[in-house]
Design an enzyme around this catalytic site. Structure first.
Site, PDB file in Angstrom:
ATOM      1  N   ASP A  68      -5.860  -3.826  -2.185  1.00 42.40           N
ATOM      2  CA  ASP A  68      -4.770  -3.410  -1.308  1.00 42.40           C
ATOM      3  C   ASP A  68      -4.107  -4.607  -0.618  1.00 42.40           C
ATOM      4  OD1 ASP A  68      -3.422  -2.344   1.142  1.00 42.40           O
ATOM      5  OD2 ASP A  68      -4.273  -0.446   0.450  1.00 42.40           O
ATOM      6  N   SER A  95       0.822  -1.192   0.000  1.00 46.65           N
ATOM      7  CA  SER A  95       0.000   0.000   0.000  1.00 46.65           C
ATOM      8  C   SER A  95       0.868   1.259   0.000  1.00 46.65           C
ATOM      9  CB  SER A  95      -0.950  -0.044   1.209  1.00 46.65           C
ATOM     10  OG  SER A  95      -2.005   0.883   1.061  1.00 46.65           O
TER      11      SER A  95
END
Length: 609
Positions: free
Chosen positions: A485, A371
């Site tokens: 993610d 991320s």
């Protein structure tokens, strides 16, 4: 091409001094001379060619093996590395004592010589000399205590013999081997000797390096000389040109790792040497070194890797010593890997860590992240320093709002197109495999409930995928699967870095534990969050989406932290996920904490690396 086992077994037997080898083995080093003499009489020499199997899972444990030269690798049924067994170390003592069948596959990484001791004869011997049984028990306990991280690191640091070969005639392989030698001396603080056909001929006479492997007298004389060089506790770098000759084959069969060197701009093509490399079916790692001058394109990395069968690749600017130092550190298990975790605006603290590392002159040899951590790891691998990374971060998250392309929330709150377009402008057409510093990002495969590692392909796309918070932006479709993610399954991918086995790991964690709160509400009140007027720290939909995602990965953070050699839990719990305007405060917080920890534990970390 002659098999290794066919090379005059009688010569091999006479060349082995069984008693001297036993005296160096930890199992028997404390035995009296009479006992060593008796045990030497029980030994039978065995030769294995590189790639040849010693035993397989399920085989009867009827012998103890001791490595006299070379290296044996043992893997489990799942492919995990059990151990790399080097000179003077035993193989098979656990199953021999327990009476179980072999629980792994053992094979020669390179041409190796062993001593075999029949199990029943050994058991009779240890009843007479219980000191040997105690030593066997001690070795077993030590091996069972060794964790996988330690095993991988030890395996890398035992690779003392490297063959550097060129495929094309316009490569000065001798000069490159000299540079690698110098870099290994610097990072390992041990001697390094380069051995070429010319140095062999200088020691033995013209043409000896090209002695065919089937001519027993000259072959064994040369092998004994090379074996003596390895016994000196030093790195050996064998160098060979593109000629497909006896010296090149000997280099390939004598090494722990092969480095194939080509110019980055050359076109992948088959050569006679590549065919020999394929026929040898080596089990040692084969890596690709691409000579890539400053500002030169990466070339056809994937094409060359496919041709060579390389497990990984490195870029080197031919005359830049720092590039060879980075290469040497990774080859010898001393490369420093930086892993950055996910956490929204809290990830700005990673910039502070980068600044601290720069000021303390701690090099970063490879990076990876999840991320927001993937974003900053990519900037570092792309060549930006901390100051430039902070400038890019400010432009990306503070000066411009790329996260405002709202859509009807059928699959997400945002379209995500503006931010991805920004990443494409920032990184251009750069592919991950073209970065001079190795990099990976991780995403979560929602379809298969697994973590995906991206170490090739378009940099902008995979960094964006690693940052695709589910519910906030749409999942990325890939081969029929949906990717989001990486923090959903792996907020701190030290396990991925650890599996690369290139050295110690620095990990920066910006996740939080249970930061979502509703102070002052006793409840239960299902509608408490629907009216938060006047309450401090209002909880938003973004907080719930992102916070719930982070909590799913928190249970694994401690386990992943244990894989790091230097773990930094950044004190950023008071930063909200989208507190973009607090960038300076987060950077300074990360910098102050990183400097404190690095000055406290950094010397120990640097010593261990």
């Amino acid at each position: 091409m002659l098999s290794f086992a066919a090379l005059t077994f009688q010569k091999t037997s006479k060349a082995l001094d069984s008693r001297a080898i036993l005296a160096h083995c930890a199992l028997f080093a404390d035995l009296p001379a009479t006992a060593l003499d008796r045990l030497a009489g029980l030994c039978t020499p065995r030769s294995l060619r590189g790639g040849e199997v010693l035993f397989r899972t399920g085989d009867a444990a009827d012998h103890l093996h001791i490595v006299a030269s070379g290296r044996i690798r043992i893997r489990g049924n799942d492919g995990s590395l059990f151990a790399d067994v080097a000179r003077y170390e035993p193989i098979g003592e656990i199953s021999l004592l327990s009476g179980d069948h072999r629980n792994g596959d053992a094979y020669a990484l390179r041409d190796s010589l062993l001593l075999d001791i029949e199990g029943a004869a050994l058991m009779a011997f240890v009843l007479t000399y219980p000191t040997a049984l105690l030593a066997m028990t001690r070795i077993i306990v030590q091996r069972m205590r060794r964790d996988r991280r330690q095993t991988l690191l030890e395996a890398a640091r035992r690779e003392h013999s490297i063959a550097v070969v060129s495929l094309l005639p316009d490569v000065d392989v001798e000069a490159i081997a000299d540079q690698i030698c110098a870099a290994l001396r610097g990072c390992c603080a041990t001697p390094c000797e380069r051995i070429s056909a010319a140095s062999v001929d200088a020691a033995f006479g013209k043409g000896i390096a090209q002695t065919p492997l089937g001519e027993t007298t000259a072959h064994h004389q040369l092998m004994a000389w090379l074996d003596a060089r390895e016994r000196c506790d030093q790195h050996l770098v064998y160098s060979a040109g593109p000629a497909d000759d006896a010296w090149t084959e000997r280099c390939l069969r004598q090494c722990d790792r092969v480095l194939v060197v080509v110019p980055a701009q050359s076109v992948p093509s088959d050569t006679a040497l590549l065919e020999t490399l394929r026929q040898l079916e080596l089990r040692v790692p084969v890596d690709l070194v691409l000579l890539r001058p400053e500002r030169a394109a990466a070339g056809d990395v994937a094409g060359w890797r496919l041709k060579v069968g390389a497990g990984t690749h490195y870029f080197v600017r031919p005359d830049v010593a720092d590039d060879y130092a980075k290469l040497a550190r990774q080859l010898s298990g001393h490369g420093i890997g930086l892993v950055l975790g996910g956490g929204g605006a809290r990830g700005f603290a990673h910039i502070g860590l980068l600044r601290a590392l720069e000021e303390l002159h701690i090099p970063i040899d490879l990076t990876g992240g999840t991320s927001m951590g993937a974003f900053f790891a990519a900037l570092r691998a792309w060549g930006l320093d901390s100051r430039e990374a902070q400038r890019v971060a400010r432009a990306s998250f503070v000066d411009h709002n790329y996260l405002n392309d709202y859509v009807l929330p059928r699959v997400s709150l945002l379209r995500g197109r503006k931010f991805l377009q920004h990443l494409r402008v920032l990184f251009g057409d750069t592919r991950i495999e073209e970065l001079r510093t190795p990099f990976f990002a991780v995403s979560t495969n929602l379809t298969r409930a697994s973590t995906m590692v991206h170490d090739s392909g378009p940099l902008a796309t995979w960094v964006g995928t690693s940052m695709a918070v589910p519910g906030v932006v749409p999942p990325v479709a890939w081969h029929g699967d949906l990717l989001v993610d990486g923090a959903v399954t792996n907020s701190l991918p030290t396990d991925v870095m650890h599996a690369m086995g290139r050295g110690p790991i620095i990990a920066s964690d910006v996740s939080t534990e249970g930061s979502l709160q509703a102070p002052g509400i006793e409840g239960p009140d299902p509608e408490a969050l629907l009216d938060q007027r006047g309450r401090p720290g209002n909880v938003t939909l973004i907080d719930i989406l992102f916070g719930g995602m982070s909590l799913t990965s928190e249970s694994g953070v401690r386990m992943r932290a244990e894989r790091a050699d230097l773990y930094l839990r950044m004190p950023v719990a008071d930063f909200r996920l989208f507190d973009w305007k607090r960038i300076d405060a987060a950077v300074e917080r990360g910098y102050a904490y990183a400097m404190e920890q690095l000055q406290k534990d950094g010397q120990e970390f640097l010593r261990r690396r």
